[in-house]
Design a protein around this motif. Sequence first.
Motif, PDB file in Angstrom:
ATOM      1  N   TYR A 211     -41.365 -61.694  29.242  1.00  0.00           N
ATOM      2  CA  TYR A 211     -42.452 -60.527  29.580  1.00  0.00           C
ATOM      3  C   TYR A 211     -42.592 -59.438  28.889  1.00  0.00           C
ATOM      4  O   TYR A 211     -43.554 -58.926  29.039  1.00  0.00           O
ATOM      5  N   GLU A 212     -42.023 -59.331  27.673  1.00  0.00           N
ATOM      6  CA  GLU A 212     -42.306 -58.474  26.936  1.00  0.00           C
ATOM      7  C   GLU A 212     -42.731 -58.733  25.441  1.00  0.00           C
ATOM      8  O   GLU A 212     -42.903 -58.237  24.471  1.00  0.00           O
ATOM      9  N   ASP A 213     -42.927 -60.213  25.473  1.00  0.00           N
ATOM     10  CA  ASP A 213     -43.447 -60.864  24.314  1.00  0.00           C
ATOM     11  C   ASP A 213     -44.597 -60.230  23.507  1.00  0.00           C
ATOM     12  O   ASP A 213     -45.544 -60.245  24.412  1.00  0.00           O
ATOM     13  N   GLU A 214     -44.464 -60.026  22.369  1.00  0.00           N
ATOM     14  CA  GLU A 214     -45.876 -59.441  21.892  1.00  0.00           C
ATOM     15  C   GLU A 214     -46.874 -60.374  21.509  1.00  0.00           C
ATOM     16  O   GLU A 214     -48.008 -60.067  21.489  1.00  0.00           O
TER      17      GLU A 214
ATOM     18  N   ASN B 128     -31.904 -61.578  30.436  1.00  0.00           N
ATOM     19  CA  ASN B 128     -32.020 -61.195  29.073  1.00  0.00           C
ATOM     20  C   ASN B 128     -33.248 -62.067  28.549  1.00  0.00           C
ATOM     21  O   ASN B 128     -34.363 -61.917  28.055  1.00  0.00           O
ATOM     22  N   PHE B 129     -33.244 -63.433  28.855  1.00  0.00           N
ATOM     23  CA  PHE B 129     -34.483 -64.367  28.499  1.00  0.00           C
ATOM     24  C   PHE B 129     -35.702 -63.857  29.054  1.00  0.00           C
ATOM     25  O   PHE B 129     -36.758 -63.584  28.140  1.00  0.00           O
TER      26      PHE B 129
ATOM     27  N   PHE C  73     -48.277 -66.577  24.956  1.00  0.00           N
ATOM     28  CA  PHE C  73     -47.315 -66.921  25.505  1.00  0.00           C
ATOM     29  C   PHE C  73     -46.875 -66.299  26.724  1.00  0.00           C
ATOM     30  O   PHE C  73     -46.850 -66.611  27.807  1.00  0.00           O
ATOM     31  N   ARG C  74     -46.990 -64.855  26.588  1.00  0.00           N
ATOM     32  CA  ARG C  74     -46.757 -63.879  27.835  1.00  0.00           C
ATOM     33  C   ARG C  74     -47.566 -64.288  29.073  1.00  0.00           C
ATOM     34  O   ARG C  74     -47.096 -64.383  30.335  1.00  0.00           O
TER      35      ARG C  74
ATOM     36  N   ARG D 290     -41.670 -71.423  21.397  1.00  0.00           N
ATOM     37  CA  ARG D 290     -41.606 -69.874  21.573  1.00  0.00           C
ATOM     38  C   ARG D 290     -40.471 -69.677  22.767  1.00  0.00           C
ATOM     39  O   ARG D 290     -39.535 -68.941  22.633  1.00  0.00           O
ATOM     40  N   TRP D 291     -40.583 -70.554  23.696  1.00  0.00           N
ATOM     41  CA  TRP D 291     -39.657 -70.597  24.513  1.00  0.00           C
ATOM     42  C   TRP D 291     -38.347 -70.539  24.107  1.00  0.00           C
ATOM     43  O   TRP D 291     -37.179 -69.771  24.367  1.00  0.00           O
TER      44      TRP D 291
END
Length: 169
Positions: free
Chosen positions: A48-51, A42-43, A55-56, A110-111
Amino acid sequence: MQSLQQKASEYSGVDQNDAFAIDEINLFEKLGLQTFIDLSTNFYNRVYEDEEEWFRSIFANSKKDDAIQNQYEFFVQRMGGPPLYSQRRGHPALIARHRPFPVTLRAAERWLLHMQQALDSVTAIDADSKTKMMNFFRHTAFFLVAGDELKAQNQHVPCKHATKKNAPV
Ligand code: HEM
């Protein structure tokens, strides 16, 4: 000089007793392997889908499935389960392994945001376990930030062994 542990407490607002309350119970026995797999899946789906591209991109050179396995195996072993991580990867050496990445205050927040949302999404994790885990994660994240700052400082500390006094770097 402040130790990295002290800095981690100061930055995170989590004192060491709370950070290591994960050791008061065996969270692996309580929650089971599948819960840890679900949490890390889930994390990392969120990461990997972070807008937020900045960060991605920190994870751009890592394969998602590998990152998931690295993470849940570490959590399992740190929270009372078998040493799955060390059997496969060796000592966790968290600061050293994060050295290639920009582990800044902003990245830690963010993490932690993604991790809080992941913890909230995995219904098998009860409220008390969630609090304990989040305190551990928060303290560890800022421990890594403190380690990252040390790396940045080292790069700028003039060192007589490497260059003559006043020599251009
Ligand atoms: C503070 C913000 C953080 C950032 C930006 C960050 C970033 C990363 C990145 C980019 C990787 C490589 C992915 C992989 O291939 O496994 C990684 C790995 C890992 N991270 Fe973090 N991380 C952070 C916090 C944490 C925290 C709080 C923990 C533990 C509670 C943690 C534990 C790990 C572990 C165990 C690995 C696998 C290392 C390996 O086997 O190479 N990280 N992290």
